[in-house]
Design an enzyme around this catalytic site. Sequence first.
Site, short mmCIF file in Angstrom:
data_model
loop_
_atom_site.label_atom_id
_atom_site.label_comp_id
_atom_site.label_asym_id
_atom_site.label_seq_id
_atom_site.Cartn_x
_atom_site.Cartn_y
_atom_site.Cartn_z
N GLU A 1 -6.30 8.68 7.05
CA GLU A 1 -7.00 8.15 5.87
C GLU A 1 -8.23 7.37 6.28
O GLU A 1 -9.22 7.32 5.57
CB GLU A 1 -6.09 7.18 5.13
CG GLU A 1 -4.93 7.80 4.43
CD GLU A 1 -4.19 6.71 3.68
OE1 GLU A 1 -4.25 6.73 2.46
OE2 GLU A 1 -3.58 5.84 4.34
N MET B 1 5.59 0.04 2.21
CA MET B 1 6.06 -0.89 3.22
C MET B 1 5.11 -2.06 3.54
O MET B 1 5.38 -2.81 4.47
CB MET B 1 6.39 -0.11 4.51
CG MET B 1 7.47 0.95 4.30
SD MET B 1 7.81 1.97 5.76
CE MET B 1 8.56 0.78 6.85
N GLU B 2 3.99 -2.19 2.83
CA GLU B 2 3.02 -3.21 3.23
C GLU B 2 2.42 -4.04 2.10
O GLU B 2 2.07 -5.22 2.30
CB GLU B 2 1.83 -2.55 3.97
CG GLU B 2 2.17 -1.83 5.25
CD GLU B 2 2.64 -0.39 5.03
OE1 GLU B 2 2.42 0.14 3.92
OE2 GLU B 2 3.25 0.18 5.94
N ASP C 1 5.52 11.37 -1.67
CA ASP C 1 6.90 11.86 -1.69
C ASP C 1 7.63 11.17 -2.84
O ASP C 1 7.08 10.28 -3.48
CB ASP C 1 7.60 11.58 -0.34
CG ASP C 1 7.57 10.09 -0.01
OD1 ASP C 1 6.69 9.67 0.77
OD2 ASP C 1 8.40 9.33 -0.55
#
Length: 245
Positions: free
Chosen positions: A14, A185-186, A209
């Site tokens: 990215e 997760m962040e 997903d």
Amino acid sequence: MSGPTAILSALAPEQQGLIEQLEGPQQVQRAGRTFWQGRLRGHPVVLALSRIGKVAAATTTTALIEAFGVQRVVFTGVAGGLGPAVQIGDLVVADAFVQHDMDASPLFPRFEVPLYDQHRFPCDAALTQQLAQACQASLGAAGRTPRLHQGLILSGDQFVSTTQEATRIQSAVRGAGLEPLAVEMEGAAVAQVCHDYGIAFAAVRTISDRADEASAQDFQHFVTHVASHYARAVVGALMPLLPAG
Ligand code: SAH
């Protein structure tokens, strides 16, 4: 407010497209991380990889603020979709973050970050609106017409990869009166650091997903084929909307 804008990417593919577009790139090493200073469409920026998980992302964000004096932080990444309408390829702009794995009960209410008196860390309204506008302009950059959602994103130190786990997290969070759209997760860690420093924060996650048994496979395919196009398009569309640096 003048000053550079931090563009945090979750994953190297990215970030690559952004580095290629960077005017006057300068690489700086700090805290074991690589930061890229330069301009995107004339706007001063610092690019960084968040690294994975809450603590790593908090360190990166702190370095961006303390060492590079960034005035706002924009995060682009991928996430697992939780809401029934949130499908692979859709974009979710966060209006707030919650740590789904924070549990200091019974000392503090479930999900509340101790000593902050809050579980929900809101994003900056103005910057979020600009980011949503940039996302809207970029829909279709990846070849199909996805939906743009706005709402709560959950963060935790866990890659959610079964429907059972996704359902468990979703019901627990709903028990606290919250309706989550995605899990990653962040983001909540970045939101908390920005809250501490009084720095504006906005985040967008492309759904890679559905946080289920197929998630690991879907995730890999998605990052390579779709997420990097979005990151580039969205950040490109956002730059002209930001205050001059
Ligand atoms: N293969 C990667 C590791 C990615 S970890 C590497 O080697 O670099 C997954 C990343 O995507 C995290 O940054 C997280 O924020 C996000 N993510 C995507 N789907 C997720 C899910 N189902 N559960 C939790 N995080 C997810």
